[in-house]
Design an enzyme around this catalytic site. Structure first.
Site, PDB file in Angstrom:
ATOM      1  N   HIS A  82      34.995  31.281  44.502  1.00  0.00           N
ATOM      2  CA  HIS A  82      35.457  31.843  43.428  1.00  0.00           C
ATOM      3  C   HIS A  82      34.034  32.224  42.784  1.00  0.00           C
ATOM      4  O   HIS A  82      32.933  31.686  42.722  1.00  0.00           O
ATOM      5  CB  HIS A  82      35.842  31.057  42.299  1.00  0.00           C
ATOM      6  CG  HIS A  82      36.158  31.613  41.051  1.00  0.00           C
ATOM      7  ND1 HIS A  82      37.334  32.276  41.086  1.00  0.00           N
ATOM      8  CD2 HIS A  82      35.486  31.750  40.110  1.00  0.00           C
ATOM      9  CE1 HIS A  82      37.263  33.461  39.773  1.00  0.00           C
ATOM     10  NE2 HIS A  82      36.224  32.691  38.976  1.00  0.00           N
ATOM     11  N   ASP A 161      47.766  29.520  31.473  1.00  0.00           N
ATOM     12  CA  ASP A 161      46.548  30.119  31.443  1.00  0.00           C
ATOM     13  C   ASP A 161      46.443  31.568  30.893  1.00  0.00           C
ATOM     14  O   ASP A 161      45.803  31.952  30.127  1.00  0.00           O
ATOM     15  CB  ASP A 161      45.565  30.203  32.685  1.00  0.00           C
ATOM     16  CG  ASP A 161      44.315  30.713  32.707  1.00  0.00           C
ATOM     17  OD1 ASP A 161      43.519  30.243  31.736  1.00  0.00           O
ATOM     18  OD2 ASP A 161      44.173  31.712  33.323  1.00  0.00           O
ATOM     19  N   ARG A 168      43.201  33.207  23.028  1.00  0.00           N
ATOM     20  CA  ARG A 168      41.656  32.895  23.124  1.00  0.00           C
ATOM     21  C   ARG A 168      41.050  34.371  22.867  1.00  0.00           C
ATOM     22  O   ARG A 168      40.091  34.356  21.823  1.00  0.00           O
ATOM     23  CB  ARG A 168      41.127  32.257  24.351  1.00  0.00           C
ATOM     24  CG  ARG A 168      41.369  30.713  24.437  1.00  0.00           C
ATOM     25  CD  ARG A 168      41.195  30.435  25.761  1.00  0.00           C
ATOM     26  NE  ARG A 168      39.757  30.706  26.153  1.00  0.00           N
ATOM     27  CZ  ARG A 168      39.277  30.498  27.361  1.00  0.00           C
ATOM     28  NH1 ARG A 168      40.137  30.649  28.328  1.00  0.00           N
ATOM     29  NH2 ARG A 168      37.995  30.904  27.607  1.00  0.00           N
ATOM     30  N   SER A 183      40.077  27.188  32.842  1.00  0.00           N
ATOM     31  CA  SER A 183      40.974  28.176  33.125  1.00  0.00           C
ATOM     32  C   SER A 183      40.652  28.673  34.612  1.00  0.00           C
ATOM     33  O   SER A 183      41.432  28.914  35.310  1.00  0.00           O
ATOM     34  CB  SER A 183      40.675  29.199  32.164  1.00  0.00           C
ATOM     35  OG  SER A 183      41.008  30.658  32.603  1.00  0.00           O
ATOM     36  N   LYS A 187      43.338  28.161  38.227  1.00  0.00           N
ATOM     37  CA  LYS A 187      43.743  29.180  39.076  1.00  0.00           C
ATOM     38  C   LYS A 187      43.660  28.775  40.706  1.00  0.00           C
ATOM     39  O   LYS A 187      44.071  29.193  41.564  1.00  0.00           O
ATOM     40  CB  LYS A 187      43.039  30.436  38.865  1.00  0.00           C
ATOM     41  CG  LYS A 187      43.751  31.130  37.520  1.00  0.00           C
ATOM     42  CD  LYS A 187      43.306  32.423  36.904  1.00  0.00           C
ATOM     43  CE  LYS A 187      42.245  31.878  36.080  1.00  0.00           C
ATOM     44  NZ  LYS A 187      41.769  33.024  34.990  1.00  0.00           N
TER      45      LYS A 187
END
Ligand code: URA
Ligand code: CA
Length: 431
Positions: A82, A161, A168, A183, A187
């Site tokens: 990621h 999320d 947020r 968050s 995922k």
């Protein structure tokens, strides 16, 4: 349990239990906890922070709030990568075939971009016929056959999320490390990875602008991953200028092909080797970083990684000939050179502004509904530290609009040139 008590407990700096955190996530997702209580709770977290255990509970609860991809039918350790995002980050297109060619199963779930340029899916769709709408069964079968498949993100991945991120955004609680880290990690967990390698970007073009913040985010994500039983490691990499030279969908596919051939830009190639090595180590395919690196270099040199990219394209409906002939990718009508206004050394390339310049050409979406022009974008001719003469080309715009004055001006204003010689920024920062 009452939400008001959970808010008060966090407000007073106490540690929450797994049950309290699950109560919040489930209640907020199903609508029984209202926005005003969730807002107060997020603000309490913003100020009081969370322990690693709390962050682990929050991450798991969010991961479990929607669809979870079960990759257990795929043999081997499934390693996901990621990146916290940057401009012109082509690494996924290169890393996926590179590590798959070394025997690591790559079951990649990717998203579209909402930002300056497209996401991995948009880039792959620059290859004519390539499609990512495949069933989970097909996806798993293809990874078992070929070691590599790419699927579009499920619509119901981590709904908690999605809802919390939107809240947020309007309550000034986005830039909280525990909230960002949970968050992102929720995922990754929902997408089914056994092990996770994180590329945390730092610098002007990154979400985290300072090295200190980037390190904190990396530490938090690594701690969460290991807390919930996934082998997680991180690299902090430079985004003070765009990665590689190409920014734009088809242009980045071409750059990925060149990199897989061993002819890519130095920084992009190096980052792929560093991240790829971590992925091979996490998958137990290598004993040491050196061993991992030499395996990656050999599948680059002998063409196996590029061939596998071709196989992936064929399996998902695209024309595999593009790996031999990138001219088959969509081409923009015009190429416009952007000249330097003075002589000296390139001292700064504001990646965010280069991203905006690419978006104005049509390479990215300003809103979810926008249609991307896959052919267009920017190819930098200079990077930080390079010498440049007045009138020399800083970048080439690939555009379907004859008039690209606003993009030209952005590039000239945000590629700074100084008289003194400048050092190239280091690509990888140690944790
Ligand atoms: N990216 C995410 O996915 N979540 C955040 O909170 C911030 C950036
Ligand atoms: Ca690039």
């Amino acid at each position: 349990m009452r939400m008001v008590d959970v808010i008060q407990k966090k407000r007073d700096g106490e540690e929450l239990t797994k049950e309290e955190i699950e109560f919040f996530v489930n209640g907020y997702t199903d609508g029984s906890i209202p926005d005003y209580q969730a807002s107060a709770f997020l603000m309490a977290i913003y100020f009081q922070k969370m322990t690693t255990e709390e962050q682990g509970y929050l991450t798991l609860a969010m991961a479990e709030s929607g669809d979870q991809i079960d990759l257990s039918a795929i043999e081997g350790v499934k390693v996901d990568k990621h990146s916290t995002g940057g401009v012109g980050d082509t690494t996924t297109l290169i890393l996926a075939p590179l590590v798959a060619a070394c025997g690591v199963p790559v079951a990649k779930m990717s998203g579209r971009g909402l930002g300056h340029t497209g996401g991995t899916l948009d880039k792959l769709e620059a290859i004519e016929g390539f499609h990512v709408e495949i069933s989970t069964e097909q996806f798993i079968e293809q990874v078992n056959d070929l070691k590599i498949a790419v699927i579009g993100q499920s619509g119901n991945l981590t709904p908690a999320d999605k809802k919390l991120y939107a809240l947020r955004d309007v309550t000034a609680t986005v830039d909280s490390i525990p909230l960002i880290a949970s968050s992102i990690m929720s995922k990754k967990l929902a997408a089914g990875a056994d092990a996770i390698v994180l590329d945390v970007k730092t610098g002007a073009g990154a979400f985290m602008k300072t090295l200190e913040d980037s390190k904190q985010l990396a530490d938090a994500m690594v701690a969460i991953g290991n807390e919930v039983g996934r082998n997680t490691s991180a690299v902090i990499s430079d985004m003070s200028q765009p990665l590689g030279l190409a920014i734009g969908n088809a242009l980045e596919v071409k750059e990925a092909i060149e990199t897989l051939q061993g002819n890519g830009p130095e920084d992009l190639t190096e980052l792929c080797l560093v991240l790829g090595s971590k992925m091979l180590l996490a998958a137990n395919k290598a004993e040491t970083e050196e061993d991992a690196r030499s395996q990656l270099q050999s599948v680059m040199e002998n063409g196996e990684a590029l061939n596998l990219f071709g196989e992936l394209i064929r399996a998902q409906g695209g024309n595999p000939e593009v790996i031999k002939n990138p001219e088959l990718l969509p081409q923009a009508e015009y190429q416009i050179e952007v000249p330097a206004k003075t002589s000296g050394y390139v001292s700064e390339i504001d990646a965010d502004e280069v991203g905006v310049a690419a978006m104005l050409l049509g390479a990215g979406r300003a809103t979810k509904e926008d249609v991307i022009d896959l052919a267009v974008g920017i190819v930098l001719q200079k990077k930080i530290g390079d010498s440049v003469k007045e009138g020399e080309t800083l970048a080439i715009l690939h555009t379907n609009k004859k008039n690209a004055e606003d993009s030209i001006k952005l590039l000239q204003d945000h590629i700074s040139i100084t008289k003194e010689k400048i050092q190239t920024p280091s690509l990888i920062h140690t944790l």
